[in-house]
Design a protein around this motif. Structure first.
Motif, PDB file in Angstrom:
ATOM      1  N   ILE A  68     -14.200   1.110   7.738  1.00 21.75           N
ATOM      2  CA  ILE A  68     -13.591   1.398   6.535  1.00 21.75           C
ATOM      3  C   ILE A  68     -14.030   2.798   6.210  1.00 21.75           C
ATOM      4  N   LYS A  71      -1.505   5.738   8.624  1.00 19.67           N
ATOM      5  CA  LYS A  71      -2.034   5.678   7.196  1.00 19.67           C
ATOM      6  C   LYS A  71      -1.587   4.486   6.207  1.00 19.67           C
ATOM      7  N   LYS A  72      -0.160   4.779   6.288  1.00 19.76           N
ATOM      8  CA  LYS A  72       0.472   3.672   5.464  1.00 19.76           C
ATOM      9  C   LYS A  72       0.357   2.213   5.704  1.00 19.76           C
ATOM     10  N   LEU A 117      -3.324   1.095   4.698  1.00 16.87           N
ATOM     11  CA  LEU A 117      -3.548   1.036   3.503  1.00 16.87           C
ATOM     12  C   LEU A 117      -2.772  -0.200   2.905  1.00 16.87           C
ATOM     13  N   LEU A 118      -1.686  -0.536   3.383  1.00 23.86           N
ATOM     14  CA  LEU A 118      -1.244  -1.688   3.046  1.00 23.86           C
ATOM     15  C   LEU A 118      -1.949  -2.990   3.131  1.00 23.86           C
ATOM     16  N   TYR A 119      -2.491  -2.962   4.628  1.00 20.60           N
ATOM     17  CA  TYR A 119      -3.346  -3.969   4.842  1.00 20.60           C
ATOM     18  C   TYR A 119      -4.916  -3.957   4.208  1.00 20.60           C
ATOM     19  N   LYS A 120      -5.394  -2.877   4.186  1.00 15.12           N
ATOM     20  CA  LYS A 120      -6.620  -2.555   3.332  1.00 15.12           C
ATOM     21  C   LYS A 120      -6.883  -3.029   1.789  1.00 15.12           C
ATOM     22  N   ASN A 121      -5.765  -2.885   1.302  1.00 15.91           N
ATOM     23  CA  ASN A 121      -5.570  -2.601  -0.231  1.00 15.91           C
ATOM     24  C   ASN A 121      -5.011  -4.139  -0.777  1.00 15.91           C
ATOM     25  N   ASN A 122      -4.235  -4.726  -0.095  1.00 17.47           N
ATOM     26  CA  ASN A 122      -3.369  -5.926  -0.395  1.00 17.47           C
ATOM     27  C   ASN A 122      -3.783  -7.126   0.333  1.00 17.47           C
ATOM     28  N   ARG A 150      -6.769  -7.524   3.300  1.00 20.21           N
ATOM     29  CA  ARG A 150      -8.129  -7.508   3.471  1.00 20.21           C
ATOM     30  C   ARG A 150      -9.126  -8.201   2.211  1.00 20.21           C
ATOM     31  N   PRO A 151      -8.666  -7.778   0.874  1.00 18.15           N
ATOM     32  CA  PRO A 151      -9.443  -8.378  -0.043  1.00 18.15           C
ATOM     33  C   PRO A 151      -9.183  -9.825  -0.499  1.00 18.15           C
TER      34      PRO A 151
END
Length: 300
Positions: free
Chosen positions: A157, A186-187, A190-195, A197-198
């Protein structure tokens, strides 16, 4: 010192002084271990300091019936490097591999996918699962940035510099490079990282790793290979592909669309432009177009 001791010493040299990756060091070591197995099977007791060209030639002859020319050449190169190291450390005065010829091999052209095939593979991902969102982000990154699979699974990250439009990649020999990243890639990241991965319970040692498996650990290269193989089977793709195919396709498509070889070399992280030049053999039609559009006497 026996063979094992010299091999360990050589491994330390490759890792510390030459800065090679764990996988590369393992490959170099495997070449020597194959020689040791040959000596053991034939009851030849001799140290790496005393072994002669004749014995090594016997070994090369033995593997020639088991391996293709490319694999033989790799082993010969690996042994050459080992005995050069022994000379460097003043253990030997000569390299017994010096006069042993490597089989001639043609340069293998890399397999590539068309843009339509890449779209079909990514389109076949099941996005109803969290793993699907992750897989789409991974394949978009593989193709969009031309990464090696080892670079993909180790991406952190903290390596994402989206505001500047780059990601930091640690390649072979721990060499770092900055690779530009498109807004579309990037899109999906970010979809994976923000929605997605958490939602994963992350292992302590993987808190900075971008792409995680179900158990919150780092993905393996084999797992990425399996994901791609399953997608290829799903769309009935009659090509033998791997994660590296996306990297080859990235370079080929850039070249065909007018990118210069030096820029592609920098993005791929090739130390020598000779390595990048293999893509020139894939489709020479663009060379005619370059000549016709750029040569000062094109209209005379």
């Amino acid at each position: 010192m026996n063979w094992e001791s010299y091999i360990k010493s050589y491994q330390s040299y490759l890792k510390i002084e030459r800065g090679l990756s764990k996988n590369t060091v393992a490959n170099y070591s495997f070449d020597i271990e194959r020689l040791c197995l040959f000596l053991s099977e034939n009851r030849i007791e001799i140290s790496p300091l005393k072994i002669k060209e004749e014995t090594l030639q016997q070994f090369v002859y033995a593997i020639s019936s088991q391996l293709n020319a490319r694999s033989q050449a790799r082993i010969i190169s690996g042994l050459n490097s080992f005995f050069s190291y022994l000379i460097f450390e003043d253990y030997r005065n000569d390299n017994p591999m010096e006069l042993i010829e490597s089989p001639k091999i043609g340069r293998k052209l890399p397999d590539t996918l068309s843009v339509e095939e890449i779209d079909a593979l990514i389109g076949a991902i099941d996005l109803s699962s969290n793993e699907g969102e992750r897989n789409r982000a991974m394949l978009e990154t593989l193709y969009g940035c031309g990464l090696r699979v080892s670079e993909l699974v180790s991406l952190k990250i903290s390596d994402l510099f989206f505001e500047e439009g780059f990601i930091k990649i640690t390649g072979k020999g721990n060499k770092e490079r900055f690779v530009p990243i498109a807004n579309s890639t990037k899109k999906y990241i970010l979809l994976y990282k923000n929605n997605v991965r958490p939602l994963v319970s992350v292992k302590r040692e993987c808190t900075d790793v971008l792409f995680l498996n179900r158990r919150g650990g780092q993905l393996t290269r084999a797992m990425v290979f399996t994901i791609i193989s399953n997608l290829a089977a799903k769309i009935n793709l009659n090509k033998k592909i791997s994660p590296h195919t996306f990297r080859h396709s990235f370079a080929t498509h850039l070249l065909e669309n007018g990118a210069d070889l030096r820029s592609i070399q920098l993005m791929l992280g090739h130390e020598s432009i000779t390595t990048t030049e293999v893509y020139l053999h894939l489709d020479r039609t663009f060379l005619t177009e370059v000549l016709e559009s750029c040569h000062p006497r094109k209209n005379m």
